[in-house]
Scaffold this motif. Structure first.
Motif, PDB file in Angstrom:
ATOM      1  N   ALA A  31       0.839  -1.212   0.000  1.00 58.88           N
ATOM      2  CA  ALA A  31       0.000   0.000   0.000  1.00 58.88           C
ATOM      3  C   ALA A  31       0.865   1.250   0.000  1.00 58.88           C
ATOM      4  O   ALA A  31       0.560   2.244  -0.689  1.00 58.88           O
ATOM      5  CB  ALA A  31      -0.923  -0.009   1.211  1.00 58.88           C
ATOM      6  N   SER A  32       1.979   1.233   0.739  1.00 54.75           N
ATOM      7  CA  SER A  32       2.885   2.391   0.778  1.00 54.75           C
ATOM      8  C   SER A  32       3.582   2.574  -0.559  1.00 54.75           C
ATOM      9  O   SER A  32       3.784   3.708  -1.024  1.00 54.75           O
ATOM     10  CB  SER A  32       3.929   2.206   1.884  1.00 54.75           C
ATOM     11  OG  SER A  32       3.312   2.061   3.141  1.00 54.75           O
ATOM     12  N   LEU A  34       2.359   1.726  -3.486  1.00 56.53           N
ATOM     13  CA  LEU A  34       1.363   2.278  -4.403  1.00 56.53           C
ATOM     14  C   LEU A  34       1.132   3.767  -4.153  1.00 56.53           C
ATOM     15  O   LEU A  34       0.973   4.548  -5.103  1.00 56.53           O
ATOM     16  CB  LEU A  34       0.043   1.514  -4.249  1.00 56.53           C
ATOM     17  CG  LEU A  34      -0.022   0.139  -4.927  1.00 56.53           C
ATOM     18  CD1 LEU A  34      -1.248  -0.628  -4.455  1.00 56.53           C
ATOM     19  CD2 LEU A  34      -0.072   0.301  -6.449  1.00 56.53           C
ATOM     20  N   LYS A  35       1.141   4.143  -2.887  1.00 52.33           N
ATOM     21  CA  LYS A  35       0.927   5.569  -2.572  1.00 52.33           C
ATOM     22  C   LYS A  35       2.067   6.417  -3.125  1.00 52.33           C
ATOM     23  O   LYS A  35       1.835   7.489  -3.701  1.00 52.33           O
ATOM     24  CB  LYS A  35       0.819   5.763  -1.066  1.00 52.33           C
ATOM     25  CG  LYS A  35       0.400   7.190  -0.664  1.00 52.33           C
ATOM     26  CD  LYS A  35       0.147   7.301   0.804  1.00 52.33           C
ATOM     27  CE  LYS A  35      -0.449   8.655   1.159  1.00 52.33           C
ATOM     28  NZ  LYS A  35       0.186   9.809   0.497  1.00 52.33           N
ATOM     29  N   ASP A  36       3.313   5.935  -3.000  1.00 50.57           N
ATOM     30  CA  ASP A  36       4.460   6.684  -3.519  1.00 50.57           C
ATOM     31  C   ASP A  36       4.381   6.815  -5.034  1.00 50.57           C
ATOM     32  O   ASP A  36       4.670   7.882  -5.594  1.00 50.57           O
ATOM     33  CB  ASP A  36       5.767   5.980  -3.131  1.00 50.57           C
ATOM     34  CG  ASP A  36       6.023   6.023  -1.627  1.00 50.57           C
ATOM     35  OD1 ASP A  36       5.365   6.835  -0.947  1.00 50.57           O
ATOM     36  OD2 ASP A  36       6.871   5.227  -1.153  1.00 50.57           O
ATOM     37  N   CYS A  38       1.609   6.660  -6.923  1.00 50.77           N
ATOM     38  CA  CYS A  38       0.499   7.550  -7.268  1.00 50.77           C
ATOM     39  C   CYS A  38       0.840   9.012  -6.972  1.00 50.77           C
ATOM     40  O   CYS A  38       0.460   9.921  -7.730  1.00 50.77           O
ATOM     41  CB  CYS A  38      -0.762   7.144  -6.498  1.00 50.77           C
ATOM     42  SG  CYS A  38      -1.481   5.583  -7.056  1.00 50.77           S
ATOM     43  N   ASP A  39       1.562   9.258  -5.892  1.00 46.25           N
ATOM     44  CA  ASP A  39       1.952  10.631  -5.562  1.00 46.25           C
ATOM     45  C   ASP A  39       2.864  11.195  -6.638  1.00 46.25           C
ATOM     46  O   ASP A  39       2.768  12.393  -6.978  1.00 46.25           O
ATOM     47  CB  ASP A  39       2.658  10.663  -4.200  1.00 46.25           C
ATOM     48  CG  ASP A  39       1.691  10.429  -3.044  1.00 46.25           C
ATOM     49  OD1 ASP A  39       0.464  10.511  -3.279  1.00 46.25           O
ATOM     50  OD2 ASP A  39       2.161  10.146  -1.913  1.00 46.25           O
ATOM     51  N   PRO A  44      -4.885  10.772  -6.951  1.00 45.34           N
ATOM     52  CA  PRO A  44      -5.496  10.593  -5.627  1.00 45.34           C
ATOM     53  C   PRO A  44      -6.027   9.163  -5.459  1.00 45.34           C
ATOM     54  O   PRO A  44      -6.084   8.390  -6.410  1.00 45.34           O
ATOM     55  CB  PRO A  44      -6.645  11.600  -5.644  1.00 45.34           C
ATOM     56  CG  PRO A  44      -7.034  11.686  -7.096  1.00 45.34           C
ATOM     57  CD  PRO A  44      -5.765  11.493  -7.885  1.00 45.34           C
ATOM     58  N   ASN A  45      -6.428   8.826  -4.252  1.00 47.12           N
ATOM     59  CA  ASN A  45      -7.050   7.528  -3.945  1.00 47.12           C
ATOM     60  C   ASN A  45      -6.179   6.351  -4.401  1.00 47.12           C
ATOM     61  O   ASN A  45      -6.561   5.561  -5.273  1.00 47.12           O
ATOM     62  CB  ASN A  45      -8.433   7.421  -4.594  1.00 47.12           C
ATOM     63  CG  ASN A  45      -9.360   8.548  -4.171  1.00 47.12           C
ATOM     64  OD1 ASN A  45      -9.358   8.959  -2.998  1.00 47.12           O
ATOM     65  ND2 ASN A  45     -10.133   9.066  -5.118  1.00 47.12           N
ATOM     66  N   ALA A  46      -5.017   6.261  -3.809  1.00 46.94           N
ATOM     67  CA  ALA A  46      -4.083   5.195  -4.185  1.00 46.94           C
ATOM     68  C   ALA A  46      -4.675   3.811  -3.945  1.00 46.94           C
ATOM     69  O   ALA A  46      -4.287   2.836  -4.612  1.00 46.94           O
ATOM     70  CB  ALA A  46      -2.777   5.345  -3.399  1.00 46.94           C
ATOM     71  N   GLU A  47      -5.623   3.689  -3.028  1.00 45.35           N
ATOM     72  CA  GLU A  47      -6.206   2.375  -2.734  1.00 45.35           C
ATOM     73  C   GLU A  47      -7.046   1.840  -3.893  1.00 45.35           C
ATOM     74  O   GLU A  47      -7.413   0.654  -3.907  1.00 45.35           O
ATOM     75  CB  GLU A  47      -7.069   2.453  -1.471  1.00 45.35           C
ATOM     76  CG  GLU A  47      -8.332   3.281  -1.574  1.00 45.35           C
ATOM     77  CD  GLU A  47      -8.065   4.777  -1.360  1.00 45.35           C
ATOM     78  OE1 GLU A  47      -9.027   5.555  -1.369  1.00 45.35           O
ATOM     79  OE2 GLU A  47      -6.873   5.142  -1.162  1.00 45.35           O
TER      80      GLU A  47
END
Length: 744
Positions: A31-32, A34-36, A38-39, A44-47
């Motif tokens: 999840a982390s 994917l967030k990096d 996407c950032d 937004p909404n990496a989930e």
């Protein structure tokens, strides 16, 4: 410095964006990661996103796999043996250089497609089903879709729809892929759904791709339930399956064969026997032999497996008779046994058995059963009580006597006229041969789930097992005569026959005629040669490094043979003179001087074994020797008549041509052994190669002994064909010891 083991360098793509090159830390939560990602792309909404392989099966990257509970229903069936599932890939499988793609997460994708396949818009529904069929191969997506009760929607599309085009093809493909994951039991399918799938198989005006998928679904369904088996067997007739087998579409042909095999394996023994009889009446074997095995297209592994199973199922029909001992009180079986005796010994003009007394008739029958080769000639039924091969051996003997009566009579009568100890027992041989064939063909054994070894000739012949027996029982008689066997050699003969059959079957002959030709060509002497060759291979004397060693040893051993030949010439030999009247009345002796420079010879008296050199008056300097003549080239053989005796002497004659006038000294060697040693020795003196057969024999013996001595330390160690690679030289030689410095 190498990167840490938990860090891999990868590329991540997204449509319309510049790819990212990152170092993925495997210990970091997905999840982390994917967030990096996407950032970086300002998403937004990496989930709502997930990573997916860009190449190959495009599997979703997951932290772990969570299997949903099975839908209510009976236990899962075992997957078909030919299904091969790729191992589940997760983030730990990511390697350096992998290319991933950022895409919508499987749960979001499953939700969208679940809604899309319920759309009233035909185009939207078709596109959703097409994408569903593609994504359903991924186990993570399949979990998400099934958890939303997506299979129920697919059932509805099939059961309620009348479409037989592209939409139905995508629906069936998606259903097949989802069921492959075994999250849901096949036994949960409704009867309406099954009959709908069956209708696609039995209808004519249906696209081939839909029929392929329908056949595949039925194949998977049949083994799971007796109810399903009966429905499919009733609705999809063998005639219909044979129609699909006869098409040119290889994939449709393959799926039809798969369903046929599934039906055969799920049937009871009685049902299987009826089905095989129907297939025999439809000449299925001949069709397979002509249009599948000998098709212009290469045979795939899956079809090869199905042909192996079909062969195995057919041969296993013999299992019942193989395991059944003879009942001495059964009139039918006793009549079969008596028919063997009558076919061999009773002719039309023979006096009826009723004219003899009971005791006389019993004695005559016992004598004839003994000639047939039964061990217990007074009660031959006892020989057939052993199971296996049981009554199958009796069936084979009766088939042989009825279908090849001339060969049967010849076998029995030929051995009846031999001496007792040399006769080949027909009945005993038949019983043992039947057992051997059952073992070779694996009759009575369950089908392998992966084997592909079938015999092409099996499909080219009805009554294959019986016809094979007829060929092999005649082979037994042939091999028995070649081995000059006695009753004590029975087991040895049958062992050779087993080897002949096994070796010939390994060549995969395409017809029984070709099998017969090849197995008869593989006689006893050929078997001995093959055993010798295999023994040499086993001893690794034919390995490439060993052959190279042989070549290196040859010069040294040939020199040893030369020295032995010269030593033999120094010892000398006693020869006989043959006059023009063919009388061998005079003796003379010839020997080489110890310094190998002069040949001494002269007449000797009877009884003199090894006269000294000084007693031999005649001499020929080796330097004056011009050439060596052998056989017909010798002048003393040309002068003689061409009688039978002269032909015998011809092989022992040789002459030495010497002096300027080319005077010849003629020899007739007492034995072939002496001829070889003398001609070799004289060739050595003339500086030529030794050419006798004895040279090669001696060389082989010496090479074999020398190799065995040198390879003693390598026993049970495999010798590679290629030498190990020589390592590259070091980058520097600073490690070398400098001897210029003296020790203090």
């Amino acid at each position: 410095m190498p990167p840490p083991k938990d860090v891999v360098k990868i590329a991540i793509q997204m449509v319309g964006a510049i790819p990212q090159l990152i170092e993925l830390q495997q210990t970091k939560p997905l999840a982390s990661v994917l967030k990096d990602v996407c950032d970086t792309w300002s998403l937004p909404n990496a989930e709502r996103y997930a990573l997916q392989y860009a190449d190959g099966r495009q599997t979703y990257i997951t932290e772990s796999v969570r299997r949903p509970p099975l839908s209510p229903g009976p236990p899962l069936r075992r997957p078909p043996p030919h299904r091969l599932f790729l191992p589940l890939q997760n983030r730990r499988d990511i390697k350096n250089g992998s290319i991933l793609r950022l895409t919508i997460s499987p749960d979001q994708e499953a939700e969208q497609l679940y809604i899309g396949i319920q759309s009233k818009n035909v185009d939207v529904k078709t596109d959703s089903l097409k994408k569903l069929a593609s994504l359903s191969q991924d186990v993570t997506f399949a979990q998400e879709f099934i958890s939303r009760n997506g299979l129920k929607q697919i059932y509805s599309i099939v059961e309620e729809g009348n479409d037989t085009g592209e939409m139905l093809a995508h629906t069936l493909k998606a259903f097949t892929e989802l069921m492959e994951h075994d999250f849901v039991s096949w036994e949960n399918l409704s009867t309406v759904f099954i009959k709908k799938i069956v209708s696609y198989v039995t209808m004519n005006a249906v696209d081939a791709s839909i029929q392929q998928l329908s056949l595949s679904i039925l194949e998977n369904m049949v083994p799971t339930s007796r109810v399903f088996f009966e429905v499919v067997r009733k609705e999809v007739t063998l005639d219909r399956l044979l129609t699909h087998l006869q098409v040119t579409n290889a994939q449709l042909q393959l799926k039809a064969m798969a369903l046929l095999i599934a039906l055969l394996l799920s049937a009871t023994d009685a049902e299987r026997r009826d089905m095989m009889e129907t297939l025999r009446e439809k000449n299925i074997r001949q069709f397979i032999h002509k249009n599948i095995i000998h098709s212009s297209e290469p045979l795939g592994d899956e079809m090869a497996h199905y042909l192996y199973v079909l062969q195995s199922v057919s041969l296993n029909l013999c299992e019942r008779r193989m395991k059944m001992s003879m009942d001495p009180y059964s009139q039918e079986e006793r009549d079969l046994l008596q028919s063997l005796r009558q076919a061999a010994f009773e002719s039309e003009g023979e006096v009826p058995a009723g004219t003899f007394s009971t005791e006389r008739r019993r004695s005559l029958c016992a004598k004839e059963f003994r000639k047939l080769g039964f061990v217990n000639n007074s009660n031959p039924a006892e020989d057939l009580r052993r199971a296996p091969p049981g009554l199958l051996a009796l069936d084979n003997m009766v088939y042989f006597s009825r279908n090849t009566p001339n060969a049967y009579s010849r076998f029995v009568l030929e051995n009846s006229s031999r001496e007792d100890k040399h006769e080949c027992p027909f009945a005993r041989s038949s019983i043992q041969l039947t057992l051997i064939l059952c073992e070779i063909l694996h009759i009575g054994e369950p089908c392998s789930e992966t084997a592909q070894a079938f015999y092409p000739m099996f499909f080219g012949q009805d009554h294959f097992f019986e016809e094979l027996f007829c060929i092999c029982i005649q082979l037994v008689n042939k091999t028995w005569k070649e081995m000059r066997a006695t009753q004590e050699d029975f087991d040895k003969v049958m062992q050779v026959v087993r080897e002949q059959i096994t070796r010939t079957l390994s060549l995969k002959p395409t017809s029984l005629e070709l099998f017969k030709t090849r197995v008869n060509a593989l006689n006893y002497s050929e078997i001995l040669k093959l055993r010798q060759t295999e023994r040499l291979h086993q001893e690794e004397t034919l390995a490439v490094p060993v052959l190279e060693l042989r070549e290196k040893l040859k010069p040294e051993l040939l020199e040893l043979i030369r020295q032995q030949r010269l030593l033999h010439l120094c010892e000398g030999t006693l020869f006989r003179k043959i006059s023009s009247r063919r009388r061998q009345d005079k003796l003379w002796y010839c020997r080489l001087s110890p310094n190998h420079k002069v040949l001494h010879y002269g007449d000797v008296e009877e009884g003199v074994q090894s006269p000294p050199i000084e007693s031999l008056p005649e001499k020929i300097p080796v330097a004056d020797m011009k050439m060596l003549l052998v056989g017909k080239e010798c002048p003393h053989t040309k002068e003689k008549s061409s009688g039978k005796q002269n032909k015998d002497v011809l092989e022992l004659a040789f002459s030495i041509v010497h002096d300027v006038e080319e005077y010849c000294l003629n020899f007739i060697a007492p034995t072939r052994y002496e001829f070889c040693l003398w001609t070799d020795g004289l060739n050595v003196l003339l500086g030529k190669e030794m050419t006798s057969e004895r040279t090669q024999t001696d060389l082989d013996v010496l090479l074999s002994m020398e190799l065995k001595l040198r390879l003693l330390d390598l026993e049970n160690i495999s010798i590679p064909d290629e030498p190990p690679p020589i390592p590259k030289p070091p980058s520097n030689l600073n490690f070398c010891y400098d001897f210029s410095h003296t020790e203090q």
